[in-house]
Structures are given as structure tokens and as C-alpha cells.
Motif scaffolding. Structure first.
Motif, PDB file in Angstrom:
ATOM      1  N   ALA A  25       8.397  -5.107  13.546  1.00 33.24           N
ATOM      2  CA  ALA A  25       6.975  -5.375  13.778  1.00 33.24           C
ATOM      3  C   ALA A  25       6.507  -6.651  13.084  1.00 33.24           C
ATOM      4  CB  ALA A  25       6.139  -4.191  13.299  1.00 33.24           C
ATOM      5  N   TYR A  26       7.422  -7.340  12.412  1.00 29.35           N
ATOM      6  CA  TYR A  26       7.119  -8.607  11.733  1.00 29.35           C
ATOM      7  C   TYR A  26       6.087  -8.460  10.621  1.00 29.35           C
ATOM      8  CZ  TYR A  26       9.385 -10.117  16.021  1.00 29.35           C
ATOM      9  OH  TYR A  26      10.261 -10.248  17.059  1.00 29.35           O
ATOM     10  N   VAL A  27       6.206  -7.375   9.865  1.00 28.98           N
ATOM     11  CA  VAL A  27       5.343  -7.155   8.708  1.00 28.98           C
ATOM     12  C   VAL A  27       6.221  -6.699   7.545  1.00 28.98           C
ATOM     13  CG1 VAL A  27       3.276  -6.587  10.067  1.00 28.98           C
ATOM     14  CG2 VAL A  27       4.842  -4.764   9.395  1.00 28.98           C
ATOM     15  N   SER A  28       5.615  -6.491   6.383  1.00 26.91           N
ATOM     16  CA  SER A  28       6.385  -6.028   5.226  1.00 26.91           C
ATOM     17  C   SER A  28       6.498  -4.502   5.230  1.00 26.91           C
ATOM     18  CB  SER A  28       5.700  -6.487   3.933  1.00 26.91           C
ATOM     19  OG  SER A  28       4.474  -5.811   3.770  1.00 26.91           O
ATOM     20  N   ARG A  29       7.449  -3.995   4.476  1.00 24.83           N
ATOM     21  CA  ARG A  29       7.602  -2.549   4.341  1.00 24.83           C
ATOM     22  C   ARG A  29       6.340  -1.954   3.710  1.00 24.83           C
ATOM     23  NH1 ARG A  29       7.395   1.205   1.259  1.00 24.83           N
ATOM     24  NH2 ARG A  29       7.295  -0.133  -0.539  1.00 24.83           N
ATOM     25  N   GLN A  30       5.747  -2.675   2.765  1.00 24.34           N
ATOM     26  CA  GLN A  30       4.517  -2.217   2.104  1.00 24.34           C
ATOM     27  C   GLN A  30       3.375  -2.059   3.120  1.00 24.34           C
ATOM     28  OE1 GLN A  30       4.236  -1.295  -1.144  1.00 24.34           O
ATOM     29  NE2 GLN A  30       2.192  -0.593  -0.610  1.00 24.34           N
ATOM     30  N   THR A  31       3.330  -2.964   4.084  1.00 22.23           N
ATOM     31  CA  THR A  31       2.301  -2.874   5.125  1.00 22.23           C
ATOM     32  C   THR A  31       2.478  -1.593   5.935  1.00 22.23           C
ATOM     33  OG1 THR A  31       2.130  -5.278   5.254  1.00 22.23           O
ATOM     34  CG2 THR A  31       1.341  -4.029   7.158  1.00 22.23           C
ATOM     35  N   ILE A  32       3.731  -1.275   6.303  1.00 21.66           N
ATOM     36  CA  ILE A  32       4.004  -0.028   7.038  1.00 21.66           C
ATOM     37  C   ILE A  32       3.568   1.164   6.198  1.00 21.66           C
ATOM     38  CG2 ILE A  32       5.792   1.445   8.058  1.00 21.66           C
ATOM     39  CD1 ILE A  32       5.289  -1.124   9.679  1.00 21.66           C
ATOM     40  N   SER A  33       3.897   1.143   4.923  1.00 23.17           N
ATOM     41  CA  SER A  33       3.511   2.228   4.026  1.00 23.17           C
ATOM     42  C   SER A  33       1.985   2.360   3.964  1.00 23.17           C
ATOM     43  CB  SER A  33       4.074   1.973   2.628  1.00 23.17           C
ATOM     44  OG  SER A  33       3.625   2.958   1.724  1.00 23.17           O
ATOM     45  N   ASN A  34       1.288   1.233   3.866  1.00 23.16           N
ATOM     46  CA  ASN A  34      -0.178   1.271   3.813  1.00 23.16           C
ATOM     47  C   ASN A  34      -0.761   1.833   5.110  1.00 23.16           C
ATOM     48  OD1 ASN A  34      -0.301   0.248   1.221  1.00 23.16           O
ATOM     49  ND2 ASN A  34      -0.618  -1.851   1.890  1.00 23.16           N
TER      50      ASN A  34
END
Length: 193
Positions: A25-34
Motif C-alpha cells: 500500500a506504499y505506507v509504513s507498518r506504523q501507518t497500518i497499525s494506526n
């Protein structure tokens, strides 16, 4: 909001870790977690990517969130932002009207007081923008606009326009305050000369 549950459900259905989904999704793992923990909400572009990755429609992905978003926009816009706008207007009025009397009657201490008023006004302006970001107001407006049939290009143009408008407001506020300070300093100089 249901989006966090939806993302997690479809990610686990595909047996992807947060890192794998983040990469796709071209984002960070932290973004997915958030997103999964409802700490933030994906923007419209990320939602479209997630829909493609999960092979589901945007309607299915956001489910009942659109009505919640509309209510959130109304609640946050009407209550908190009106209150902060009134406060910011009052601070700007005080900032414009107070320098000369403060300097005339209190001297340099009045200048310090005016500087504090200026700092508080700038802090309030930044706080308003931060509240807007924290409450995902811009993201919610974009998603509801997209769900109502607005083209993505138009939504992106509005985001750029709003970002430019916010930057211009900050610059205008600083320039306006500096001009007011210089005018008051000149008037004070000629009065006390």
C-alpha cells in the motif's frame, strides 16, 4: 469506525503481515497499525489502493463509516472550530488594537505584553490546524465527496488548494502582525520624540 476492523479482517484473510500490507500500500507498518487501531484514518488514495489489494469495493471497505464521517464533520466543524475561530478573531483584534496603548502607557513592558499576545495568537492558529488534522476532518471530507461522486482529481486539487490556503493564512498573519508592530513603533517614536 469500522475501517480498522475491515483492514485487519482482509489483511488476515490474505495472510499478510502489517509489513507486507504496508509495502503493497506504499505506507509504513506504523501507518497500518494506526489504521487498524483507529488512531488515524486512511486518505482517499490509500482507501482506493486497499480496495484494489483486498479486491473489494470502496463501499464494502468503509461500510457504515460514511455516515459516521458526515456526523463527525458536522460535530467537529460546528462546535470546536466555531469556538476556536471566535477565540482567534478576538486574539487578532486585541493584537491589532493593543500595541499603541500598551507601548504608550507601559513602555517596553507593553511591547513585551504585545509580543506575548502575538505568540498566543500564533499558538491558537497552529492549534486550530492541528485539531483539524487530528480529527481527520480533511480526510473525511475527501472520502464523503468521493462517495458522492466527485472525481479524484477534483478532490486532490481541493486538498492542494486548502494546503496553500492554510500556508497563506499563516504567512498573512505573521506579515500583518509585523506590519502592525512596525506602524506602532513608528507612531510611538514620533509621539515620544
Amino acid at each position: 469506525m469500522e475501517i480498522g476492523n475491515q483492514i485487519k479482517k482482509h489483511r488476515t484473510r490474505l495472510k499478510w503481515s502489517q509489513e507486507q500490507l504496508a509495502e503493497k500500500a506504499y505506507v509504513s507498518r506504523q501507518t497500518i497499525s494506526n489504521w487498524e487501531n483507529d488512531k488515524s484514518y486512511p486518505d482517499i488514495h490509500s482507501l482506493l489502493i486497499l480496495g484494489m489489494l483486498f479486491n473489494i469495493s470502496l463501499d464494502e471497505l468503509v461500510k457504515g463509516d460514511v455516515e459516521t464521517m458526515k456526523n463527525e464533520i458536522k460535530n467537529n466543524d460546528v462546535k470546536e472550530f466555531n469556538k476556536m475561530a471566535r477565540l482567534l478573531t478576538a486574539e487578532y483584534l486585541i493584537m491589532v488594537l493593543s500595541p499603541l496603548p500598551l507601548v504608550k502607557y507601559l513602555g517596553w513592558i507593553g511591547g513585551v505584553i504585545w509580543g506575548i499576545i502575538f505568540a498566543v495568537s500564533m499558538f491558537t492558529a497552529v492549534k486550530v490546524e492541528k485539531m483539524k488534522k487530528e480529527n481527520n476532518i480533511q480526510t473525511y471530507k475527501e472520502i464523503t465527496a468521493f462517495m458522492e461522486g466527485k472525481p479524484l482529481d477534483e478532490i486532490s486539487d481541493e486538498r492542494i488548494k486548502n494546503a496553500n490556503h492554510t500556508g497563506m493564512k499563516v504567512v498573512f498573519g505573521i506579515v500583518f502582525a509585523m506590519i502592525a508592530l512596525m506602524v506602532c513603533a513608528l507612531i510611538g517614536y514620533f509621539i515620544y520624540k
